[in-house]
Design a protein around this motif. Structure first.
Motif, PDB file in Angstrom:
ATOM      1  N   PHE A   1      -7.341   5.186   6.543  1.00 12.80           N
ATOM      2  CA  PHE A   1      -7.638   6.180   7.502  1.00 12.80           C
ATOM      3  C   PHE A   1      -8.225   5.888   8.934  1.00 12.80           C
ATOM      4  O   PHE A   1      -9.005   4.728   8.950  1.00 12.80           O
ATOM      5  CB  PHE A   1      -9.033   6.773   6.890  1.00 12.80           C
ATOM      6  N   VAL A   2      -7.519   6.429   9.829  1.00 10.74           N
ATOM      7  CA  VAL A   2      -7.952   5.856  11.264  1.00 10.74           C
ATOM      8  C   VAL A   2      -8.465   6.913  12.053  1.00 10.74           C
ATOM      9  O   VAL A   2      -7.933   8.374  11.807  1.00 10.74           O
ATOM     10  CB  VAL A   2      -6.467   5.547  11.981  1.00 10.74           C
TER      11      VAL A   2
ATOM     12  N   LEU B   1     -10.039   1.915  12.574  1.00 10.62           N
ATOM     13  CA  LEU B   1      -9.504   1.852  11.118  1.00 10.62           C
ATOM     14  C   LEU B   1     -10.661   1.538  10.399  1.00 10.62           C
ATOM     15  O   LEU B   1     -11.279   0.685  10.371  1.00 10.62           O
ATOM     16  CB  LEU B   1      -8.584   0.553  11.003  1.00 10.62           C
ATOM     17  N   HIS B   2     -11.155   2.828   9.493  1.00 13.90           N
ATOM     18  CA  HIS B   2     -12.058   2.954   8.897  1.00 13.90           C
ATOM     19  C   HIS B   2     -12.013   2.403   7.455  1.00 13.90           C
ATOM     20  O   HIS B   2     -12.952   1.508   6.895  1.00 13.90           O
ATOM     21  CB  HIS B   2     -12.628   4.407   8.629  1.00 13.90           C
TER      22      HIS B   2
ATOM     23  N   ILE C   1      -2.509   3.589  13.336  1.00 14.44           N
ATOM     24  CA  ILE C   1      -1.564   3.594  12.303  1.00 14.44           C
ATOM     25  C   ILE C   1      -0.908   2.079  11.990  1.00 14.44           C
ATOM     26  O   ILE C   1      -0.864   1.643  11.045  1.00 14.44           O
ATOM     27  CB  ILE C   1      -0.471   4.704  12.314  1.00 14.44           C
ATOM     28  N   GLU C   2      -0.459   1.750  13.311  1.00 17.54           N
ATOM     29  CA  GLU C   2       0.270   0.445  13.300  1.00 17.54           C
ATOM     30  C   GLU C   2      -0.585  -0.783  12.671  1.00 17.54           C
ATOM     31  O   GLU C   2      -0.096  -1.654  11.989  1.00 17.54           O
ATOM     32  CB  GLU C   2       0.931  -0.118  14.610  1.00 17.54           C
ATOM     33  N   ALA C   3      -1.988  -0.730  13.046  1.00 13.12           N
ATOM     34  CA  ALA C   3      -2.740  -1.530  12.679  1.00 13.12           C
ATOM     35  C   ALA C   3      -3.003  -1.385  10.824  1.00 13.12           C
ATOM     36  O   ALA C   3      -3.139  -2.559  10.326  1.00 13.12           O
ATOM     37  CB  ALA C   3      -4.105  -1.251  13.416  1.00 13.12           C
ATOM     38  N   ALA C   4      -2.979  -0.511  10.439  1.00 13.46           N
ATOM     39  CA  ALA C   4      -3.193  -0.111   9.101  1.00 13.46           C
ATOM     40  C   ALA C   4      -1.773  -0.586   8.324  1.00 13.46           C
ATOM     41  O   ALA C   4      -1.911  -1.281   7.143  1.00 13.46           O
ATOM     42  CB  ALA C   4      -3.360   1.527   8.686  1.00 13.46           C
TER      43      ALA C   4
ATOM     44  N   ARG D   1       3.753   6.064   4.705  1.00 13.58           N
ATOM     45  CA  ARG D   1       3.879   7.526   4.853  1.00 13.58           C
ATOM     46  C   ARG D   1       2.756   8.005   5.474  1.00 13.58           C
ATOM     47  O   ARG D   1       1.549   8.056   4.917  1.00 13.58           O
ATOM     48  CB  ARG D   1       4.011   8.064   3.464  1.00 13.58           C
ATOM     49  N   ILE D   2       3.178   8.666   6.385  1.00 13.74           N
ATOM     50  CA  ILE D   2       2.068   8.963   7.493  1.00 13.74           C
ATOM     51  C   ILE D   2       1.657  10.716   7.807  1.00 13.74           C
ATOM     52  O   ILE D   2       2.620  11.220   7.804  1.00 13.74           O
ATOM     53  CB  ILE D   2       2.444   8.541   9.262  1.00 13.74           C
ATOM     54  N   VAL D   3       0.458  11.017   7.503  1.00 14.21           N
ATOM     55  CA  VAL D   3      -0.014  12.263   7.679  1.00 14.21           C
ATOM     56  C   VAL D   3      -0.914  12.238   8.875  1.00 14.21           C
ATOM     57  O   VAL D   3      -1.991  11.590   8.921  1.00 14.21           O
ATOM     58  CB  VAL D   3      -0.722  12.760   6.324  1.00 14.21           C
ATOM     59  N   PHE D   4      -0.564  12.675  10.087  1.00 16.37           N
ATOM     60  CA  PHE D   4      -0.995  12.630  11.311  1.00 16.37           C
ATOM     61  C   PHE D   4      -1.835  13.888  11.473  1.00 16.37           C
ATOM     62  O   PHE D   4      -1.069  14.926  11.772  1.00 16.37           O
ATOM     63  CB  PHE D   4       0.022  12.279  12.699  1.00 16.37           C
ATOM     64  N   LEU D   5      -3.232  14.024  11.556  1.00 19.19           N
ATOM     65  CA  LEU D   5      -3.887  15.255  11.787  1.00 19.19           C
ATOM     66  C   LEU D   5      -4.829  14.846  12.975  1.00 19.19           C
ATOM     67  O   LEU D   5      -5.078  13.832  13.148  1.00 19.19           O
ATOM     68  CB  LEU D   5      -4.745  15.556  10.659  1.00 19.19           C
TER      69      LEU D   5
END
Length: 125
Positions: A35-36, A44-45, A78-81, A92-96
């Motif tokens: 989760f970012v 990056l939580h 996202i890249e860090a995750a 698999r990215i869900v971008f909100l």
């Protein structure tokens, strides 16, 4: 939009959607979640948590909407995750977002770079 007389913010709705997504997809035991949050920077939580732990971590968060909405910072988060995933599972990215991008050209360039680094089935957005 209202729950028991309380108006939910856009950010609360994003968190609720994330929680719902994780609990709905718990059937895939091998999946991990990150989760970012982002604005003019990214945080990056948590990274690569199983569903139960991800839901628990998500429920402890209370991010505050502030500053400008830079989607590019979300892409970088996202890249860090992805880099933290030692199993190198397909991402698999869900971008909100609770806001509109203030950096449309930059985030598209960063997204293109990310997709090039993780071609084919390695990344789906």
């Amino acid at each position: 939009t209202d729950v028991n007389g309380w108006r939910r913010t856009r950010l609360q709705k994003v968190l609720e959607t994330c929680n719902s997504f994780i609990t709905t997809s718990m059937m895939n035991a091998g999946d991990v979640y990150s989760f970012v949050t982002f604005n003019e920077e990214s945080v990056l939580h948590f990274s690569c948590l199983r569903a139960f732990d991800a839901v628990a971590a998500l429920e402890k968060l209370s991010p505050v909407p502030e500053k400008q909405t830079f989607y590019s910072m979300g892409i970088r988060g996202i890249e860090a995750a992805i880099r933290r995933d030692m199993q190198r599972l397909p991402a698999r990215i869900v971008f909100l977002s609770d806001g509109e991008p203030t950096d449309p050209m930059t985030y598209l360039q960063d997204l293109h770079k990310l997709r090039k680094k993780h071609a084919g089935d390695a990344l789906k957005i």
